[in-house]
Scaffold this motif. Sequence first.
Motif, PDB file in Angstrom:
ATOM      1  N   HIS A  16      12.317  -0.704   2.568  1.00 34.42           N
ATOM      2  CA  HIS A  16      11.841  -0.401   1.208  1.00 34.42           C
ATOM      3  C   HIS A  16      13.061   0.003   0.376  1.00 34.42           C
ATOM      4  O   HIS A  16      13.522   1.139   0.438  1.00 34.42           O
ATOM      5  N   TYR A  18      14.790   0.876  -2.926  1.00 33.58           N
ATOM      6  CA  TYR A  18      14.291   1.388  -4.203  1.00 33.58           C
ATOM      7  C   TYR A  18      15.195   2.506  -4.722  1.00 33.58           C
ATOM      8  O   TYR A  18      15.693   3.337  -3.953  1.00 33.58           O
ATOM      9  N   ASN A  79      11.191  -5.106   0.392  1.00 35.07           N
ATOM     10  CA  ASN A  79      10.804  -5.094  -1.012  1.00 35.07           C
ATOM     11  C   ASN A  79      11.880  -4.366  -1.795  1.00 35.07           C
ATOM     12  O   ASN A  79      12.522  -3.443  -1.277  1.00 35.07           O
ATOM     13  N   GLY A  81      12.464  -2.461  -5.578  1.00 28.55           N
ATOM     14  CA  GLY A  81      11.813  -1.989  -6.786  1.00 28.55           C
ATOM     15  C   GLY A  81      12.157  -2.892  -7.962  1.00 28.55           C
ATOM     16  O   GLY A  81      13.320  -3.245  -8.150  1.00 28.55           O
ATOM     17  N   GLN A 119       6.320  -5.025  -5.161  1.00 25.06           N
ATOM     18  CA  GLN A 119       6.130  -3.571  -5.250  1.00 25.06           C
ATOM     19  C   GLN A 119       5.475  -3.239  -6.578  1.00 25.06           C
ATOM     20  O   GLN A 119       5.771  -3.882  -7.594  1.00 25.06           O
ATOM     21  N   HIS A 123       7.040   2.579  -9.321  1.00 23.95           N
ATOM     22  CA  HIS A 123       6.872   3.623  -8.299  1.00 23.95           C
ATOM     23  C   HIS A 123       5.974   4.758  -8.774  1.00 23.95           C
ATOM     24  O   HIS A 123       6.218   5.934  -8.474  1.00 23.95           O
ATOM     25  N   GLY A 141       4.215  -5.638 -11.335  1.00 24.04           N
ATOM     26  CA  GLY A 141       4.975  -5.849 -10.108  1.00 24.04           C
ATOM     27  C   GLY A 141       4.891  -7.287  -9.631  1.00 24.04           C
ATOM     28  O   GLY A 141       5.892  -7.867  -9.181  1.00 24.04           O
ATOM     29  N   TRP A 157       4.195  -3.512  -1.524  1.00 13.07           N
ATOM     30  CA  TRP A 157       4.504  -2.154  -1.100  1.00 13.07           C
ATOM     31  C   TRP A 157       3.935  -1.177  -2.115  1.00 13.07           C
ATOM     32  O   TRP A 157       4.166  -1.310  -3.324  1.00 13.07           O
ATOM     33  N   PRO A 159       3.965   2.484  -3.715  1.00 14.87           N
ATOM     34  CA  PRO A 159       4.910   3.594  -3.821  1.00 14.87           C
ATOM     35  C   PRO A 159       4.504   4.765  -2.935  1.00 14.87           C
ATOM     36  O   PRO A 159       3.371   5.255  -3.011  1.00 14.87           O
ATOM     37  N   THR A 161       3.702   4.685  -0.076  1.00 13.64           N
ATOM     38  CA  THR A 161       2.523   4.171   0.635  1.00 13.64           C
ATOM     39  C   THR A 161       1.262   4.941   0.256  1.00 13.64           C
ATOM     40  O   THR A 161       0.302   5.013   1.037  1.00 13.64           O
ATOM     41  N   THR A 179      -0.863  -4.932   2.884  1.00 11.99           N
ATOM     42  CA  THR A 179       0.069  -3.865   2.545  1.00 11.99           C
ATOM     43  C   THR A 179       0.455  -3.144   3.832  1.00 11.99           C
ATOM     44  O   THR A 179      -0.066  -3.436   4.912  1.00 11.99           O
TER      45      THR A 179
END
Length: 815
Positions: A16, A18, A79, A81, A119, A123, A141, A157, A159, A161, A179
């Motif tokens: 992830h 980001y 992924n 961001g 994503q 977030h 996204g 994804w 944010p 999770t 997901t």
Amino acid sequence: MEICNLMTKYICIHGHFYQPPRENPWLEDVEMQDSAHPHHDWNERITEECYRQNAASRILGNDRKVVDIVNNYENMSFNFGPTLLSWLEEKAPDVYGRILEADKNSVKKFSGHGSAIAQAYNHMILPLANDRDRQTQVQWGIYDFKSRFNREPEGMWLPETAVDTPTLETLVDNGIKFTILAPRQAKKVRPLGEEEWEEVNDSTLDTTVPYTCKLPSGREIAIFFYNGPASHDIAYGGLLHSGENLANRLTNSFPEENEQCKIVHIATDGESFGHHHRHGDMALAYCFHHISHHDDAELTIYAEFLDKCPPRHEVEIWEDSSWSCVHGVERWRSNCGCAGDQSKSGQQQWREPLRNALDWLRDSMNKIYEQRMSEFTSDPWSVRGDYISVILDRSPENITSFIEDHTNQELTDDDKVTFMKLLEMQRNAMLMYTSCGWFFDHIGGIETVQIMQYAARCIQLCHEISGEDLEAEFMKFLEDAPSNEDLFENGSEVYEQYVKPSKIDLVRVGAHFALSSVFEEEEKGEFPVFCYSAKIKDFSRIEAGIQVLSVGRIHIKSQITLETTDLDMIGLYLGGQNLLATVGPRMGGKRFQQTTDKLIKTFHRGENVEVFRLMNVWPEGRNYSLKHLFKDEQRRIVNEILATTFDEIENSFRHIYEYHFAIMQMLRNMNMPLPTSLAAPAAFIINTDIIRELQQDQIDIKWLKNLVDQSKRLSLKLQDEVLGFETSRKINRLMDDFRENPDNIEDLKLTTELLAALKPTTGSIDLQNPQNIFFEQVRTTYPEMQEKAEKGDENAKQWVESFTKLAQHLELSLP
């Protein structure tokens, strides 16, 4: 659908990747962040430490030398961001290109499925969002993903999770198939077709199979729950110290009984692979290499595995749960005790009042948005949903087309500005919910200040659109948000100290231009000022020794909201920190000329007090000083102003160093430590001279070696990080030149000598780009030169000898 054979084992690693949006909301650019030194900002630093490293990661042989360079993104699920990808596209296009290339190549590798998943846009914690924001986050996204990767995303994804049933319904609404969640987010499971549920926890859940989650709407979505212990040990347990250990940990994580295909998969912050753990990218690369060269398991990604091995079990999730808060989603709305900096107080009573403040602001603005946007369109929220197409392409043509397609009338220029401001108000209202604002311990932290700045931009736009000022009421909410640090009593004081001064309008842009103009000879024309443009109509700049006066007329335009203004300006510099400007509305042409003539004559006579007076009586003019410059230009000008002071300090330290050099040598020969009064000036001078030499076009390598030797003889501490940064830049330039002219032996020799001299001194040299270029030449120029050398060509022999020596210092193996 291809159903996999029994006993088949698969491994998937998800990263992830980001970073929170760090752009100044008024400038649409990331300003200098001192904590990221020697890099400009944290995006730049983490790109060099992680994102670039994974795009060309090294695999080491048994002799610890590089034997191959690979793109990790091709072999993993990942992924990025969307806001980070936007930054990479502009600031690091080569890295951005490698990420897109990796996904394209992975489609061939993984049965038509790509490594990248989407994503939610910026977030935002989706279970805490209202229905509209959640929908837009997912919609934006997906649009962002499709515009970059040129395909539909199969997974998304979430944010942190963070999940609840409405969030899963939104994913399915938008065509998302799966997901990824943490194992503790599963509440109970059962085989498909059976009635009895089994309650599970993060210790008892079988994470080696996918699950289907049946939704109230009658639809369903696949969920993968990652291997918690292995994921934790990557982030915190030292598992990235060895790629082979990582591979063995994963291949040994399959259950003993294996009646159906299984997947061992982990998910962690992508920044673990290089930023949080140096050389973590190399451990990841070797892990992939090891798995690929053994028959224990096969690498896969989620979409491919789902296609081959569809779920045979059903799951019910814990509502309002996440991967980084054991209390669910309380980390983003209450004093739950979870924080990213546990060494602090562990108290976050400010979180709930901050969220309450933002929720109130959002709801207040939404009423105004609906009312005003309804003047231009029958569906205001659909327009917001489509606005992502403008965010990703702010060309004038695209903005014009968007306005025409989404309005039911021909708009005046003022209406277009209002239309764009309404949408920008909504965009910033989304950004102000970026999760990092609540993640850490202090309301005055840079992440929380960042989301407050987005809120301030919303308030400003709302006031300009409607005349309604929401700031005072917003700050009242923040008064209920206590600070953990003595510097501030509450969030309102943080807002007053850090956020209010950062607000910018078109006049402030003009002031920045006016203050900057005294240091540069401007010509008539149009110049970019971040996301604005400044067009000079009339301009005069007069110097009198170090003193400078500038007078001009400028036209400022926002490229974001299309707003424009015409301004008259005066800039005055009297030396030192005495930098002033006055900016005001455009006056009549005759009056402007008369005022300009009077200012210039007064300045020529040296009557500065009268110049000040004329500036202060400028009609409707506002006064500005050095503190009103935008941060990067402010830093540049401050350094320019302080250049004389820096020179004085350096001369003083150099005198101490040179005059007492013999004494320092004597002390060290007697194994006595240098007193700080001698060591500090000596270290300053040697560090300064080494860095200055590295910045020269032509390096005196003998002098550089002498400086390094002096630092060793005197046991002085060199600035490792800065020295590594400057050495890396110089070697990169040399190797780039070598790539353009591979016959140039001198570049090879100088690079080798630099590495020999400085590599033992600093461990911070980044060899990635030189190694990449070296590998290119191994495949191209090296075979040709080797063949010539074998035939007796003396130049080729020297080239091969120099190339071989460079390989040793770059820690590379030749074929």
